[in-house]
Design an enzyme around this catalytic site. Structure first.
Site, PDB file in Angstrom:
ATOM      1  N   HIS A 276       2.851  -7.439  -8.401  1.00  0.00           N
ATOM      2  CA  HIS A 276       3.588  -8.850  -7.942  1.00  0.00           C
ATOM      3  C   HIS A 276       4.012  -9.348  -9.357  1.00  0.00           C
ATOM      4  O   HIS A 276       5.096 -10.016  -9.368  1.00  0.00           O
ATOM      5  CB  HIS A 276       2.526  -9.788  -7.475  1.00  0.00           C
ATOM      6  CG  HIS A 276       2.523  -9.331  -5.751  1.00  0.00           C
ATOM      7  ND1 HIS A 276       1.720  -8.495  -5.352  1.00  0.00           N
ATOM      8  CD2 HIS A 276       3.362  -9.690  -4.756  1.00  0.00           C
ATOM      9  CE1 HIS A 276       1.965  -8.292  -4.086  1.00  0.00           C
ATOM     10  NE2 HIS A 276       3.036  -9.100  -3.803  1.00  0.00           N
TER      11      HIS A 276
ATOM     12  N   ARG B 211       0.347   0.979  -4.029  1.00  0.00           N
ATOM     13  CA  ARG B 211       1.416   0.661  -4.760  1.00  0.00           C
ATOM     14  C   ARG B 211       1.337   0.182  -6.047  1.00  0.00           C
ATOM     15  O   ARG B 211       2.314  -0.137  -6.824  1.00  0.00           O
ATOM     16  CB  ARG B 211       2.241  -0.618  -3.942  1.00  0.00           C
ATOM     17  CG  ARG B 211       1.465  -1.982  -3.919  1.00  0.00           C
ATOM     18  CD  ARG B 211       1.820  -2.903  -2.790  1.00  0.00           C
ATOM     19  NE  ARG B 211       2.696  -3.830  -3.379  1.00  0.00           N
ATOM     20  CZ  ARG B 211       3.264  -5.021  -2.605  1.00  0.00           C
ATOM     21  NH1 ARG B 211       2.927  -5.233  -1.249  1.00  0.00           N
ATOM     22  NH2 ARG B 211       4.055  -5.858  -3.259  1.00  0.00           N
TER      23      ARG B 211
ATOM     24  N   CYS C 244      12.839  -6.850   3.382  1.00  0.00           N
ATOM     25  CA  CYS C 244      12.580  -7.639   2.295  1.00  0.00           C
ATOM     26  C   CYS C 244      11.832  -7.084   1.073  1.00  0.00           C
ATOM     27  O   CYS C 244      10.988  -7.893   0.143  1.00  0.00           O
ATOM     28  CB  CYS C 244      11.963  -8.821   2.531  1.00  0.00           C
ATOM     29  SG  CYS C 244      10.329  -8.921   3.403  1.00  0.00           S
TER      30      CYS C 244
HETATM   31  C1  PEP Z   1       6.416  -5.993   1.169  1.00  0.00           C
HETATM   32  O1  PEP Z   1       5.422  -5.734   1.351  1.00  0.00           O
HETATM   33  O2  PEP Z   1       7.528  -5.193   1.148  1.00  0.00           O
HETATM   34  C2  PEP Z   1       6.779  -7.444   1.053  1.00  0.00           C
HETATM   35  C3  PEP Z   1       8.125  -7.976   0.828  1.00  0.00           C
HETATM   36  O3  PEP Z   1       5.707  -8.101   0.743  1.00  0.00           O
HETATM   37  P1  PEP Z   1       4.800  -8.429  -0.638  1.00  0.00           P
HETATM   38  O4  PEP Z   1       5.444  -7.491  -1.668  1.00  0.00           O
HETATM   39  O5  PEP Z   1       4.664  -9.777  -0.750  1.00  0.00           O
HETATM   40  O6  PEP Z   1       3.501  -7.607  -0.047  1.00  0.00           O
HETATM   41 MG    MG Z   2       3.853  -7.006   1.941  1.00  0.00          MG
END
Ligand code: PEP
Ligand code: MG
Length: 588
Positions: free
Chosen positions: A189, A470, A507
């Site tokens: 993030h 991730r 997204c």
């Molecule tokens: C995702 O998981 O792709 C997403 C857009 O949400 P976040 O990155 O906030 O988990």
């Molecule tokens: Mg997500």
């Protein structure tokens, strides 16, 4: 030259600013008896200047970005004012004859040892806040480099262990051209936040803080993840030229903000923005987004000292709606957990597998009172958006089963009955699910009749599908959206949405990555939500891409058996489609 993970493309040249340089060279001299009083006074002055900085930052950030962004500096001020903090420093200066610098260094070690006894990631995050504060005090001692100090003139390359949201906010004040971090990866993030400012960045460069010192000349190549320290004059000149081209292209592309996003064969593409704060909603407009496709509301909580009540939430949503292009905002309910922790709602990380644990709606369900308040605030904000000619949508993260959707719908109905009985103005917004769990991808056709729209959260979908964290650079080769398994799942989900005529957006970060963008268009996707900084170049790429080309490229990519093959095919195709975007593309 060092190699890391390219997390934001472009090339930047500048002077290194090492955020953690206090760790490298503490002043270890022992004080003489007659030096103690002066040292104590120096500490008190530095502490008072730090308190003044923090108050000024709070006021500045509150006026420029909003209260919720500023709250982190109030937290920092309370750390500074904790009597324990100053008592310890004084004790070590007086009794152990440490310089203030060394005492502050010991204070970091003291807190680090204390916090190492817990597995709680929230507390670990707070350690970083304590570090922030200590470094700030130390910077006033030596007149080294506070982010907002005039001592250090840009262009700067920030070199840090890891960037925290609070640090990214502070970076807004200085002339940062590039970022290099030791930890982190593409979808952590902190990286997403940094990228939203459109700054070339490389993460996962282990040990770089031990090699680089503030003042070195650094080149950040965010296309392939290379970092050069004090390059020779020829290489430097070449990189400066590339950097100029990068900025020129960015400026030129930003001019397309008024243009509609369409493919070469005139098919409209919806380019929406991902935002974390009201300030990002303003950036979304400046970059030419047509609306906000993902408002990550947890950032309101991450920087807030307690749970914001319904009216505070409503006020933030209204500000975001007012600032957003077309007053169109898709608001996602709280997505705490994984790498995002907050102190309230009993959320503490003692889980062995936080990304597989008590996260998102799983946590919200267990706090029905809080969850209902958030739904109510969103429904009231929806009414505000309608009045302004826009639209709010309500979206739920981490949906895994059909039962959860029924439960969410029941909660929405209950919230609307409450609002009716209180005679409050509200509107029932379209209700959507994020598709980010493989189980939901497999059973999507049973879910589609129950939702109004779908938004694919590819960051999580990829990590869960590939069983590769991730945020862990060691497995980033697996956590790749171009993996054949990912492409097959995405293609099948998008086809299902088409079959059920349900609007679908993507997204995750891949929406703004040129190779993935082309493939997704080939799969039939027409709506994308991404960091505002990506929008101009993706709009340009779309204008050079025809649907038939995207479909042909997808066919070629789907025949590949390995991620490396997909990447190779896409590298060949992308330069054919858009030869002028080379510098902005991530070529890793
Ligand atoms: C995702 O998981 O792709 C997403 C857009 O949400 P976040 O990155 O906030 O988990
Ligand atoms: Mg997500």
């Amino acid at each position: 030259m060092r190699k890391g993970i390219a997390v934001a493309p472009g090339v930047a040249v500048g002077t290194a600013y090492c955020i953690h340089e206090i760790f490298v060279n503490p002043n270890t001299k022992r004080l003489e008896e007659n030096e103690i009083t002066a040292e104590l006074a120096a500490y008190e002055t530095a502490r008072d200047k730090t308190a003044a900085d923090l108050r000024a930052l709070q006021a500045k950030v509150a006026s420029q970005l909003g209260q919720e962004e500023a709250a982190i500096f109030a937290v920092h001020e309370s750390i500074l004012r904790d009597p324990n903090f100053t008592d310890k420093v004084r004790d070590w200066i007086v009794n152990d004859r440490l310089t203030t610098d060394a005492a502050l260094h010991r204070l970091i070690d003291h807190y680090a040892a204390l916090f190492s006894k817990t597995n709680d990631s929230y507390l670990k995050e707070r350690l970083n806040d304590v570090r922030d504060v200590i470094i700030r005090v130390s910077s006033h001692l030596s007149d080294v480099l506070r982010p907002e100090s005039n001592v250090l003139k840009g262009p700067l390359i920030v070199v840090a262990d890891e960037l925290l949201p609070s640090q990214v906010v502070a970076l807004g004040d200085i002339d940062v051209h590039g970022i290099v971090t030791q930890a982190g990866s593409k979808t952590s993030h902190a990286a997403i936040l940094a990228r939203s400012r459109g700054i070339p960045a490389v993460s996962g460069v282990r040990g770089i803080l031990r090699q680089v010192t503030t003042g070195d000349t650094i080149v950040v190549d965010g296309r392939d993840g290379h970092v050069h320290q004090n390059p020779d004059p020829e290489a430097l000149a070449a990189y400066r030229k590339l950097e100029r081209e990068f900025f020129d292209l960015k400026d030129q592309l930003a001019e397309n903000r008024e243009q509609p996003a369409v493919t070469a064969d005139h098919v409209p593409i919806d380019l929406l923005a991902n935002i974390n704060t009201v300030g990002d909603a303003v950036a979304a407009g400046a970059m030419g987004a047509s609306g906000v496709g993902l408002f990550r509301t947890e950032y309101i909580y991450l920087t807030h000292p307690n749970v914001p009540d319904e009216s505070e939430q409503l006020s933030i949503y209204r500000q975001a709606i007012d600032a957003a292009p077309g007053h169109a905002v898709t608001i996602r309910t709280l997505d705490i957990g994984g790498d995002k922790t907050v102190p309230f709602l009993g959320h503490q990380h003692q889980e062995a597998n936080p990304f597989l644990g008590w996260r998102s709606i799983r946590l919200s369900f267990e706090h029905p009172e809080f969850f209902t308040k958030q739904m109510r605030a969103i429904m009231r904000a929806a009414r505000h958006a309608r009045r302004r000619g826009g639209e709010v949508k309500m979206m739920f993260p981490m949906v895994t089963t059909v039962d959860e959707i029924h439960r969410l719908r029941r909660m929405v109905r209950r919230a609307s009955r409450q609002l009716d009985s209180e005679r409050r103005e509200y509107l029932l917004p379209p209700i959507g699910m994020m598709l980010e769990v493989p189980a939901a991808a497999v059973t999507i056709e049973s879910m589609l009749p129950l939702v109004d729209f779908v938004s694919i959260g590819s960051n999580d979908l990829v990590q869960y599908l590939m069983a590769a964290d991730r945020d862990n650079p060691k497995v980033s080769h697996l956590c790749d959206p171009l993996a054949p398994a990912v492409l097959r799942v995405l293609s099948s989900v998008i086809t299902s949405c088409g079959k059920y005529r349900k609007p679908v957006t993507l997204c995750g970060e891949m929406a703004g990555q040129p190779r993935s963008f082309v493939l997704l268009v080939g799969m039939g996707l027409r709506s994308f939500s991404m960091s505002p900084a990506w929008i101009p170049s993706i709009k340009e790429l779309a204008s050079q891409l025809s649907i038939s080309t995207a479909e042909a490229v997808l066919k070629r990519a789907l025949r590949c058996k390995t991620t490396a093959q997909v990447r190779k095919v896409m590298s060949e195709e992308i330069v054919k489609i858009s030869p002028n975007l080379g510098i902005i593309l991530d070529t890793a």
